[in-house]
Each structure stands twice: as C-alpha cells, then as structure tokens.
Write an enzyme that holds these catalytic residues in place. Sequence first.
Site, PDB file in Angstrom:
ATOM      1  N   ASP A   4      18.340  32.022  55.663  1.00  0.00           N
ATOM      2  CA  ASP A   4      18.720  31.144  55.980  1.00  0.00           C
ATOM      3  C   ASP A   4      17.494  30.261  56.861  1.00  0.00           C
ATOM      4  O   ASP A   4      17.638  31.413  57.979  1.00  0.00           O
ATOM      5  CB  ASP A   4      20.064  30.069  56.025  1.00  0.00           C
ATOM      6  CG  ASP A   4      20.713  30.444  57.101  1.00  0.00           C
ATOM      7  OD1 ASP A   4      19.996  30.283  58.439  1.00  0.00           O
ATOM      8  OD2 ASP A   4      21.043  31.792  56.922  1.00  0.00           O
ATOM      9  N   GLU A  22      31.760  25.317  60.335  1.00  0.00           N
ATOM     10  CA  GLU A  22      31.794  26.399  61.536  1.00  0.00           C
ATOM     11  C   GLU A  22      33.024  25.271  62.848  1.00  0.00           C
ATOM     12  O   GLU A  22      33.208  26.104  63.511  1.00  0.00           O
ATOM     13  CB  GLU A  22      30.474  26.251  62.491  1.00  0.00           C
ATOM     14  CG  GLU A  22      29.028  27.069  61.074  1.00  0.00           C
ATOM     15  CD  GLU A  22      27.769  27.940  61.629  1.00  0.00           C
ATOM     16  OE1 GLU A  22      27.939  28.399  62.926  1.00  0.00           O
ATOM     17  OE2 GLU A  22      26.728  27.419  61.295  1.00  0.00           O
TER      18      GLU A  22
END
Length: 230
Positions: free
Chosen positions: A37, A124
Amino acid sequence: MNRIITLLISLLAFSSLHAQSRYTECEDTCSHIHGIDISHYQGSVFWETVGESKMAYVYLKATEGGDNIDSKYKQNIDLAHKYGLKVGSYHFYRPKIAQQTQLENFMTQCRPGDQDLLPMIDIETRSGLSKEAFRDSLFIFLDLVEKAYKQKPLLYTGANFYDNNLLGLLGDYKVMIAQYTAREPVLKDNLDFILWQYTGKGHLNGINGYVDKSRFMGNHRLREIRFRHR
C-alpha cells in the site's frame, strides 16, 4: 565475562533481525500473493520498476476524514494501472467526522471505473470516543460505503485494535490485519481474515524508503477482493 555476554546478545539480535528480514521479503522465496500500500509518504514512485516486481496488487491512499485528499493519489492510480498492477483505493476513517461527509470525500477520488479491487477502509483510531460510540459511528459509515459501491468494503485494522475494539463484529466483512511480527496473527475470536500486512518496513525497487507489504493468507486469492462492476 561481560564482553562475552554482550557478544552473545549482539549475535542473537543480528540473527533475529536477519531472520525477520528474510521473512518480510519472502515474496522472493514463497508462493503467497503479495502486494503493497502506498500514500504520499512514499514520495514519487517509479511505477515501471514496481510493475516488474512480484507485487500483484497495490492499495493507494485516496482520502482521510472529511476533506483530506492524498496529494499523490491521481498520479499513483494512473501509473499503477499503466504498469500492470491491480489497484484498489483506501480511506482513513476518522470516527468523529460526519459519515456522509467522509463518504463524499472518498467518492470524489475512489471512482468505480478506476477500481480493480474493493474499496478499503483503514480503521486505526477511536478518536477518543467510547468503544460503543466508535462502533456506532463506524458501522453507519460502512453501511453508507456498501450502499454507494454496491458491495461491502475490505476492512484494514491492526491485530491489537481488532481484539480490543471490534472483536466478533467483522465476520461479514473481508479483513486485512496488520501485525509486524514473524508469526502469523491469531485473533482472539479466530477471525478468518484474508490478508496480512506483515511489515511496515519493507523494501522494493522503485520505492525510496520503507513500504508496507501484505500477502494473502492460506487459500485466499486475489479474486476475493475484486471490485464487482455492475
């Protein structure tokens, strides 16, 4: 005696680091399907070189919160496609920002016609919310994303964050788990996640500095996260 102990500790540390390095670069020696990513943090990527690597897919950061757009997204998605990678886009979720505002931000960048892979939501932080309020916020947003793209998104989160905040709640979703250790993650509810982000300090020709690397687990395959164009 102290010198001997110090030498032994140094040798063990080197051995551990070397083993971890060989493991995290295992696309050179193993049969797993690997990918990366990318966001603006990687700067200018030499996509022609990346396209010649063993990476099969890339997730590109598109947006964050209500108004943040990754400055490299447009350039990255055009070039990643040009050099043959399967491409998906992700949004970093901010639980305190209105869900519709975040969806609209994501949709300005993550256009269905550009996608090979499911949209991914990066989860997150609770942003200071209680566990219950965070969950309520998140699932409202996930429902909006599903309706907008006519398919459930892929979800990304860390192993510890999952165990502490989302345990038992993501069984209906495809999930990527981040855990930067030599051992495969085992979640407290034994969730069958399909992707493991195993390092945040990978190396790849064509990218300056570190890059996140992930791989499919077990018998899971790339087709499971393909974007369904309707």
